[in-house]
Motif scaffolding. Structure first.
Motif: not given
Length: 417
Positions: A115-117, A159-167, A206-207
Motif C-alpha cells: 500500500v502506497g502513494t 492497516k496495511q501501509s508500511t510508512t507513517q506518512r501514507v497511514r 486527529g489521527l
C-alpha cells in the motif's frame, strides 16, 4: 506534485507502484530521478517510467513538460489550463444519469502488494468524484453510502501501509470521505445522522494530524448547528475552525472561517461582532492566491461565496438592502456551472427583497430558483430555505391570496422527490 501535495519520494513510490501494476515487478525509480525530471536534466524518462507517470497523473508525457529525443531545441508545450483532463472527464461522467443510480468507487484490477502513494491518489480521485456528483444533484442517501464505503476502504488500507506518512494520508482521506457523508445529510436536510459522521471525521482528522481536515469538520459542524438553530454552538464550532493551524497559514481558509463565524454571530444576535468578522473575511480573501491548487472540499470558496455569506449576515442582522446588494454581487461572480449555488443565492435574494416589502419582486425572484434548477430535485436545504420564504411571505403579504398563489404555483417543483 503541488496539486497532489506530493513530495519527490512519494512520486517515486507512486511511479514504482504503477510500474509494478503493468510489469508485475515494482519499479526502481528513486528520489534523485524525480529531481532530475524537475530540473530538466532528464527530459525524456524511460518508457516504463513514462507509462507509469501517465497512469499516475492522467497526462501524457509531453503535457507533463517532457520532450522526446530530437525535439530538445523546441519550446516545451504549455501545460493545459485544466491539466488533469482524464479526471475532469471521469468526474463529468460520474454526474450522468447512470451514476445517479449507482455510485461505485474505483476498484483497481490488481492490488499492489504494498500500500502506497498510488492508493492515496486513487482514493483522492474518488473523493473528487463524489464531490462532483454532489455538485450536480446535491446530498442524497446513495452519496452518503458511497462516501462511507470510501472511508472504510481508506481505513482498511492504512492497516496495511508500511510508512507513517501514507497511514496519515489514508486517515485524512477517511476523514474527508466521512465529512462528505455528513455534508450529504446536511444538504439533504437529514440532520440526525450528520453529527455522528462529523464526530467520526474529527477523530480521523486527529489521527491524521491534518489541520485542514480538522478545519473542514468544524466548518461543517458550524453549518449543522445553524441548521438546527443551535446558534451558540455554531459560533463555538466556527471559532474552533479559526483556531486550527491551517487558518493561521492560509488566508483562504482564514477567510472562510471568519465568514462562517459571522453567520453564527448574526443568528446569535451579535450584529457588531458579525460585521467585524465579515470585514476580517474580506481582508483575508484579498490576501489569498486564488490561482493556487486547493483541496476539493474548499474549491467552492471565493468572492462569490463570501458575497453570498455576506447576504445571509446582512439579512439576519436587519440590513435587507445590503443583503440584496450582496446577493447581486454573488450572482455576478458565480460561474455558470455552479447551478445549485446560483439557485440558493437567488432564494436568499428573494428573501432580502421580501424583507424590504417588495412582495411582487420577491415572488418573481423566488420563481427563478425553480427555473435555475430546471426540474432537478431540490436538495432538502434549499427546500427549507424556500419554506422560510413561504412563512415570511404569509406574514408580510398584504393578503393571504398572494401567499396561496405562490404556493399553488410552485407546489409540484417544491415537493420532495
Amino acid at each position: 506534485m503541488t496539486a497532489h501535495q506530493m513530495s519527490a519520494p512519494e512520486l517515486a513510490d507512486a511511479v514504482n507502484d504503477a510500474i509494478g501494476d503493468f510489469t508485475g515487478k515494482t519499479g526502481t525509480t528513486s528520489e534523485r530521478t524525480v529531481f532530475r525530471w524537475l530540473s530538466g536534466e532528464n527530459q525524456w524518462p524511460q518508457e516504463r517510467q513514462r507509462r507509469a507517470l501517465e497512469a499516475v497523473t492522467g497526462l501524457d508525457a509531453t503535457a507533463l513538460g517532457f520532450l522526446p529525443r530530437g525535439k530538445r531545441n523546441t519550446v516545451p508545450p504549455a501545460l493545459p489550463k485544466d491539466p488533469d483532463v482524464r479526471r475532469r472527464k471521469f468526474c463529468s461522467a460520474a454526474t450522468g444519469t447512470a451514476a445517479a443510480a449507482v455510485i461505485p468507487l474505483s476498484t483497481p484490477s490488481s492490488r499492489p502488494s504494498r500500500v502506497g502513494t498510488s492508493d492515496v491518489i486513487r482514493l483522492r480521485d474518488d473523493v473528487e468524484r463524489l464531490v462532483a456528483l454532489d455538485a450536480d444533484r446535491g446530498g442524497h442517501g446513495r452519496l452518503e453510502r458511497a462516501a462511507l464505503a470510501g472511508a472504510d476502504e481508506a481505513l482498511g488500507l492504512q492497516k496495511q501501509s508500511t510508512t507513517q506518512r501514507v497511514r496519515q494520508r489514508l486517515f485524512a482521506l477517511a476523514s474527508d470521505f466521512t465529512a462528505t457523508a455528513a455534508w450529504s445529510l446536511i444538504d439533504a436536510g437529514q440532520l440526525d445522522g450528520a453529527g455522528r459522521h462529523l464526530d467520526r471525521a474529527l477523530t480521523l482528522a486527529g489521527l491524521a494530524q491534518d489541520p485542514e481536515m480538522t478545519m473542514q469538520v468544524w466548518n461543517l459542524r458550524a453549518m449543522l448547528a445553524r441548521q438546527r438553530k443551535q446558534y451558540a454552538e455554531a459560533v463555538a464550532a466556527s471559532q474552533a475552525a479559526q483556531a486550527t493551524t491551517i487558518v493561521r497559514r492560509s488566508p483562504l481558509h482564514a477567510s472562510l472561517a471568519h465568514a462562517r463565524n459571522a453567520v453564527g454571530l448574526a443568528h446569535n444576535g451579535d450584529k457588531r461582532a458579525a460585521l467585524r468578522c465579515l470585514g476580517r473575511a474580506e481582508d483575508a480573501l484579498a490576501k489569498a492566491d486564488l490561482a493556487q491548487p486547493r483541496s476539493t472540499w474548499i474549491a467552492f470558496y471565493g468572492s462569490a461565496e463570501l458575497h453570498s455569506l455576506t447576504a445571509i449576515v446582512r439579512d439576519v442582522v436587519g440590513d435587507p438592502a445590503e443583503a440584496e446588494a450582496a446577493s447581486h454581487r454573488a450572482l455576478a461572480a458565480l460561474p455558470e456551472s455552479y447551478r445549485r449555488n446560483r439557485a440558493h443565492t437567488t432564494a436568499r435574494l428573494a428573501l432580502a427583497q421580501l424583507h424590504q416589502g417588495d412582495i411582487e419582486q420577491a415572488c418573481a425572484t423566488s420563481g427563478d430558483v425553480f427555473a435555475i434548477m430546471a426540474g432537478a430535485p431540490l436538495p432538502g436545504r434549499m427546500r427549507q430555505l424556500l419554506g422560510d420564504f413561504q412563512r415570511d411571505l404569509i406574514a408580510r403579504a398584504p393578503s393571504a391570496h398572494i401567499a396561496h398563489e405562490w404556493t399553488d404555483r410552485y407546489r409540484t417543483e417544491w415537493s420532495p422527490s
